[in-house]
Design a protein around this motif. Structure first.
Motif, mmCIF file in Angstrom:
data_model
loop_
_atom_site.group_PDB
_atom_site.id
_atom_site.type_symbol
_atom_site.label_atom_id
_atom_site.label_comp_id
_atom_site.label_asym_id
_atom_site.label_seq_id
_atom_site.Cartn_x
_atom_site.Cartn_y
_atom_site.Cartn_z
ATOM 1 N N VAL A 1 15.376 43.104 32.931
ATOM 2 C CA VAL A 1 15.084 44.341 32.193
ATOM 3 C C VAL A 1 16.261 44.702 31.294
ATOM 4 C CG1 VAL A 1 14.608 46.810 32.393
ATOM 5 C CG2 VAL A 1 13.495 45.202 33.959
ATOM 6 N N GLY A 2 17.473 44.559 31.825
ATOM 7 C CA GLY A 2 18.647 44.856 31.007
ATOM 8 C C GLY A 2 18.734 43.978 29.775
ATOM 9 N N LYS A 3 18.432 42.699 29.951
ATOM 10 C CA LYS A 3 18.542 41.759 28.837
ATOM 11 C C LYS A 3 17.486 42.004 27.764
ATOM 12 C CE LYS A 3 20.650 38.056 31.570
ATOM 13 N NZ LYS A 3 20.427 36.741 32.239
ATOM 14 N N VAL A 4 16.238 42.241 28.178
ATOM 15 C CA VAL A 4 15.168 42.385 27.179
ATOM 16 C C VAL A 4 15.226 43.725 26.456
ATOM 17 C CG1 VAL A 4 13.648 40.825 28.436
ATOM 18 C CG2 VAL A 4 13.455 43.296 28.822
ATOM 19 N N THR A 5 15.953 44.695 27.013
ATOM 20 C CA THR A 5 16.030 46.001 26.355
ATOM 21 C C THR A 5 17.357 46.230 25.641
ATOM 22 O OG1 THR A 5 16.845 47.066 28.390
ATOM 23 C CG2 THR A 5 14.458 47.054 28.022
ATOM 24 N N ARG A 6 18.334 45.362 25.906
ATOM 25 C CA ARG A 6 19.683 45.611 25.375
ATOM 26 C C ARG A 6 19.690 45.718 23.853
ATOM 27 N NH1 ARG A 6 22.266 41.555 27.793
ATOM 28 N NH2 ARG A 6 22.450 42.849 29.662
ATOM 29 N N ASN A 7 18.983 44.829 23.201
ATOM 30 C CA ASN A 7 18.964 44.818 21.739
ATOM 31 C C ASN A 7 17.623 45.239 21.170
ATOM 32 O OD1 ASN A 7 21.686 43.788 21.537
ATOM 33 N ND2 ASN A 7 20.867 41.778 22.160
ATOM 34 N N ASP A 8 16.861 45.952 21.965
ATOM 35 C CA ASP A 8 15.532 46.401 21.542
ATOM 36 C C ASP A 8 15.388 47.886 21.881
ATOM 37 O OD1 ASP A 8 12.855 46.876 21.044
ATOM 38 O OD2 ASP A 8 12.189 44.944 21.862
ATOM 39 N N PRO A 9 15.915 48.772 21.026
ATOM 40 C CA PRO A 9 15.875 50.207 21.314
ATOM 41 C C PRO A 9 14.465 50.738 21.525
ATOM 42 C CG PRO A 9 17.346 49.743 19.472
ATOM 43 C CD PRO A 9 16.607 48.478 19.767
ATOM 44 N N GLY A 10 13.478 50.178 20.812
ATOM 45 C CA GLY A 10 12.108 50.642 20.958
ATOM 46 C C GLY A 10 11.560 50.360 22.349
ATOM 47 N N ARG A 11 11.814 49.170 22.834
ATOM 48 C CA ARG A 11 11.346 48.814 24.173
ATOM 49 C C ARG A 11 12.094 49.620 25.227
ATOM 50 N NH1 ARG A 11 10.439 42.608 25.681
ATOM 51 N NH2 ARG A 11 8.641 43.041 24.350
ATOM 52 N N ARG A 12 13.377 49.802 25.032
ATOM 53 C CA ARG A 12 14.161 50.616 25.974
ATOM 54 C C ARG A 12 13.612 52.038 26.025
ATOM 55 N NH1 ARG A 12 19.533 50.850 28.217
ATOM 56 N NH2 ARG A 12 19.919 48.742 27.467
ATOM 57 N N ALA A 13 13.328 52.602 24.871
ATOM 58 C CA ALA A 13 12.815 53.969 24.821
ATOM 59 C C ALA A 13 11.439 54.055 25.489
ATOM 60 C CB ALA A 13 12.733 54.446 23.376
ATOM 61 N N ALA A 14 10.611 53.040 25.280
ATOM 62 C CA ALA A 14 9.277 53.041 25.890
ATOM 63 C C ALA A 14 9.370 53.023 27.409
ATOM 64 C CB ALA A 14 8.477 51.840 25.388
ATOM 65 N N LEU A 15 10.268 52.216 27.943
ATOM 66 C CA LEU A 15 10.448 52.172 29.386
ATOM 67 C C LEU A 15 10.984 53.501 29.912
ATOM 68 C CD1 LEU A 15 11.907 48.596 29.979
ATOM 69 C CD2 LEU A 15 9.731 49.485 30.819
ATOM 70 N N ARG A 16 11.917 54.076 29.198
ATOM 71 C CA ARG A 16 12.482 55.355 29.635
ATOM 72 C C ARG A 16 11.419 56.444 29.664
ATOM 73 N NH1 ARG A 16 17.959 56.337 26.288
ATOM 74 N NH2 ARG A 16 17.904 58.225 27.557
ATOM 75 N N ARG A 17 10.501 56.420 28.705
ATOM 76 C CA ARG A 17 9.443 57.430 28.670
ATOM 77 C C ARG A 17 8.487 57.291 29.847
ATOM 78 N NH1 ARG A 17 9.515 56.393 23.061
ATOM 79 N NH2 ARG A 17 7.727 54.972 23.256
ATOM 80 N N SER A 18 8.416 56.114 30.427
ATOM 81 C CA SER A 18 7.487 55.898 31.537
ATOM 82 C C SER A 18 8.038 56.419 32.866
ATOM 83 C CB SER A 18 7.168 54.405 31.675
ATOM 84 O OG SER A 18 8.273 53.678 32.180
ATOM 85 N N LEU A 19 9.294 56.809 32.900
ATOM 86 C CA LEU A 19 9.917 57.220 34.156
ATOM 87 C C LEU A 19 9.229 58.449 34.739
ATOM 88 C CD1 LEU A 19 12.202 56.702 36.153
ATOM 89 C CD2 LEU A 19 13.665 58.177 34.768
ATOM 90 N N GLY A 20 8.847 58.377 36.002
ATOM 91 C CA GLY A 20 8.214 59.490 36.691
ATOM 92 C C GLY A 20 6.724 59.624 36.440
#
Length: 218
Positions: free
Chosen positions: A17-36
């Motif tokens: 997860v760290g690797k696939v989101t490190r250089n992909d802000p959009g994917r990182r943001a999408a995962l963060r929005r799913s929290l909870g």
């Protein structure tokens, strides 16, 4: 239990997860929005691309409660991994193999669970003891859905104090919540109280040694 990942697989997942989101802000943001959010929530849809390849097949997991707990665990940990600072991402090039999984069975017991992390934060004066104790007991009373709603608040509290949680160990504990909640809750609470009282125990031992030394000097 089938469907529960090994600690080796959990480490590999958190690293992935760290690797696939490190250089992909959009994917990182999408995962963060799913929290909870529930896994079926519209806000979690963009997380499926990261999480789904790691999930066990439903037919391979005995019991709906077990599968729901495992599934929710993978989504929550992915969101937490994406939410933490990039410099906290773990790096590993070692693949998960059956041999590595077997060798890691004993390693899990040495990993730090959420309760102990919280207790150490209290011991170090980073978190208010009453707040920490209350939040942990609240978590331990929850069903799977309630646990994943309440957990992000506690993780944010710890991260605000620069306290990091072992996400791989957390993945295992959350995965067991469906039928093993009471055992996991017991481990969290024991870890919390032991860690919180370590400083007091050490101080008592130091005081006893000092008294003994003074008695010998007389």
């Amino acid at each position: 239990m089938k469907g529960i990942p090994s600690i080796t697989t959990a480490d590999a997942y958190v690293d992935h997860v760290g690797k696939v989101t490190r250089n992909d802000p959009g994917r990182r943001a999408a995962l963060r929005r799913s929290l909870g959010r529930p896994v079926a929530d519209i806000g979690a849809r963009w997380a499926h691309g990261v999480v789904a390849p790691w999930l066990p097949e439903r037919r391979d997991v005995r019991g709906r409660r077990v599968y729901d707990a495992v599934e929710s665990a993978y989504y929550t940990v992915a969101a937490l991994a994406a939410a933490r600072p990039a410099d906290r991402d773990r790096e590993t090039d070692q693949p998960a193999t059956p041999e590595a999984d077997a060798a890691a069975d004993n390693e899990e017991s040495a990993r730090t669970n959420l309760g102990r992390v919280l207790g150490l934060a209290v011991r170090d004066g980073k978190v208010n003891p009453d707040t920490a104790e209350g939040r942990l007991h609240l978590l331990c009373r929850q069903d799977v859905a309630g646990l994943h709603r309440q957990l992000p608040g506690l993780i944010r509290l710890l991260q605000a104090k620069d306290v990091q949680v072992d996400l791989a160990k957390l993945l295992l504990d959350l995965s067991r919540w469906g039928i093993g909640r009471d055992e996991v809750a017991k481990q969290w609470l024991q870890g919390f109280y032991r860690a919180m009282n370590e400083l007091k125990d050490n101080d008592d031992q130091d005081a006893a040694r000092q008294i003994g030394q003074e008695s010998e000097d007389k």
